[in-house]
Design a protein around this motif. Structure first.
Motif, PDB file in Angstrom:
ATOM      1  N   THR A  30      12.175   0.784  13.248  1.00 30.38           N
ATOM      2  CA  THR A  30      12.158  -0.058  13.469  1.00 30.38           C
ATOM      3  C   THR A  30      11.359  -1.480  12.417  1.00 30.38           C
ATOM      4  O   THR A  30      11.678  -2.763  12.279  1.00 30.38           O
TER       5      THR A  30
ATOM      6  N   ARG B 193      19.773   5.449  21.611  1.00 30.86           N
ATOM      7  CA  ARG B 193      19.222   6.967  22.177  1.00 30.86           C
ATOM      8  C   ARG B 193      17.408   6.827  20.503  1.00 30.86           C
ATOM      9  O   ARG B 193      17.112   7.027  20.920  1.00 30.86           O
ATOM     10  N   SER B 194      17.945   5.679  19.717  1.00 26.76           N
ATOM     11  CA  SER B 194      16.297   5.620  18.330  1.00 26.76           C
ATOM     12  C   SER B 194      16.829   4.132  18.003  1.00 26.76           C
ATOM     13  O   SER B 194      17.928   2.996  18.096  1.00 26.76           O
TER      14      SER B 194
ATOM     15  N   ARG C 178       9.224   6.132  24.168  1.00 26.32           N
ATOM     16  CA  ARG C 178      10.416   6.865  23.992  1.00 26.32           C
ATOM     17  C   ARG C 178      10.823   5.982  22.219  1.00 26.32           C
ATOM     18  O   ARG C 178      11.438   6.652  20.878  1.00 26.32           O
ATOM     19  N   LEU C 179      11.138   4.808  22.427  1.00 19.32           N
ATOM     20  CA  LEU C 179      11.389   4.263  21.284  1.00 19.32           C
ATOM     21  C   LEU C 179      10.587   3.551  20.359  1.00 19.32           C
ATOM     22  O   LEU C 179      11.084   3.612  18.821  1.00 19.32           O
TER      23      LEU C 179
END
Ligand SMILES: Cc1cc2nc3c(=O)[nH]c(=O)nc-3n(C[C@H](O)[C@H](O)[C@H](O)COP(=O)(O)OP(=O)(O)OC[C@H]3O[C@@H](n4cnc5c(N)ncnc54)[C@H](O)[C@@H]3O)c2cc1C
Length: 355
Positions: free
Chosen positions: A179, A175-176, A207-208
């Motif tokens: 970073t 989902r995520s 998207r990530l």
């Protein structure tokens, strides 16, 4: 002495995405003795992955770019080793024929010689009719050809399934990603963290983790062989074709269809949802280009739309660290299948550097 995943020096590598980049990276890291987890949102392999197609071209000679040619030669060596490792035929060594301006032929032959890439100038009568633009000559690289893409993916999944220390997790959507820390959050809330993570989600990687990439959509036409005989047996992959010199043909063989595409119908788009997009204008443009001068003889077997991302600045691939423990294959460019072994090699080096 090689490491085993139980050695204390072994790292844990998390790979997001099981396309060619993720799978080959997983293989390289597992062979280097690391523990590997592969997270894939779909089945393994996933038919929706960019990598999932009948064939992908592999070539070595990049005119005017000796460093690029050297990298492609290295990638080519990796493919030969992989074919042995995975124990199944994955590569049709039929060569790659590219149209080159006749007045620059001598320079090209010298360049090929210098790079050690064997080339020849086949007689057109031994080839199927190809739309070489006027003033060009077809130069064939003997070392390139066709990678049987979906078979490569299946063989890689088989190898990884049998490998101790590798966890393949289909239907696991990321989902995520944090970073900074490299923590990976799955749908459902599970949080994972490896010593190094690679985001290899193909066109969905953006998207990530934000990256300066452009998303492209391509329309491809699949053809059966023309009735009444042809000269496609053993024919090479061919490029630089058609009126604008931007068309490609992947030859049929080993159970695959013939595939026609052209950069002229490759367009920048906002997202990967092509539902409802009318493909007819793209197909008409493709047909009008003269990539195959006798196109009307070929039965149409199918049409497919596919996406890839390219570095917005260079138009090429992009592999970069976000932190030493988090890498992203933000863009694969148009040759991301054949060059995936180089990404795998770089990531195994990065695991060493991060240790
Ligand atoms: C029309 C076309 C023709 C091409 N021709 C060639 C060619 O001839 N030669 C060549 O070398 N290259 C070619 N390429 C480029 C090449 O196909 C791609 O660069 C390469 O396949 C990309 O592989 P990948 O593993 O990075 O991404 P993908 O194959 O797209 O794999 C990404 C995987 O990540 C998964 N995923 C995405 N998001 C998540 C998430 N959040 N959580 C979990 N899983 C996720 C997806 O389901 C997918 O399985 C072509 C590309 C296109 C579009």
């Amino acid at each position: 002495m090689s490491r085993s995943p139980t050695d204390s020096a072994a790292a844990h590598v998390v790979v997001v995405g099981a396309g060619i980049t993720g799978l080959l990276t997983a293989i390289a890291c597992a062979r280097a003795g690391h523990r590997v987890t592969v997270l894939e949102r779909g089945p393994l392999p996933n038919p929706d992955a960019t990598s999932h197609d009948q064939h992908r071209a592999i070539r070595t000679l990049l005119p005017g770019d000796p460093d690029g040619t050297a990298r492609r030669i290295a990638a080519h060596r990796h493919w030969e080793e992989l074919e042995t490792l995975l124990g199944t035929p994955l590569y049709r060594r039929v060569g790659v024929l590219t149209a080159h301006p006749a007045d620059r032929l001598d320079d090209l032959l010298a360049e090929a010689d210098q790079a050690g890439v064997p080339v020849d100038l086949p007689d057109g009568r031994d080839l199927p009719p190809l739309g070489l633009p006027p003033g060009t000559v077809g130069v064939r690289e003997r070392t390139g050809g066709v990678l049987l893409a979906d078979r490569v993916l299946r063989a890689a999944v088989r190898w990884l399934t049998a490998r101790p220390g590798v966890a393949l997790r289909p239907h696991s959507t990321v989902r995520s990603v944090f970073t900074g820390s490299g923590r990976i959050v799955l749908d459902g809330g599970e949080v994972l963290r490896g010593d190094l993570a690679l985001l290899a989600g193909g066109p969905w990687t953006r998207r990530l983790a934000a990256a300066p990439v452009t998303l492209y959509r391509q329309t491809m036409l699949y053809l059966g062989r023309p009735p009444g005989g042809d000269r496609w047996d053993g024919a090479p992959t061919a490029g630089g074709l058609g009126r604008e010199g931007r068309g490609w043909v992947l030859p049929p063989g080993a159970g695959t269809l013939l595939k026609l595409s052209s950069d002229t119908v490759c367009r920048p788009v906002a997202d990967t949802d092509s539902t409802g997009e009318d493909q007819r204008p793209h197909l008409e443009r493709l047909a009008a280009e003269g990539v195959l001068p006798d196109l009307e003889r070929y039965p149409v077997a199918g049409v497919r739309v596919c996406h890839y991302t390219a570095d917005a600045a260079t138009g090429g691939p992009l592999l970069a660290p976000v932190t030493p423990g988090l890498w992203t294959r933000a863009a694969c460019g148009g040759s991301g299948f054949s060059t995936a072994p180089l990404v795998a090699e770089r990531i195994t080096e990065a695991v060493k550097e991060a240790a």
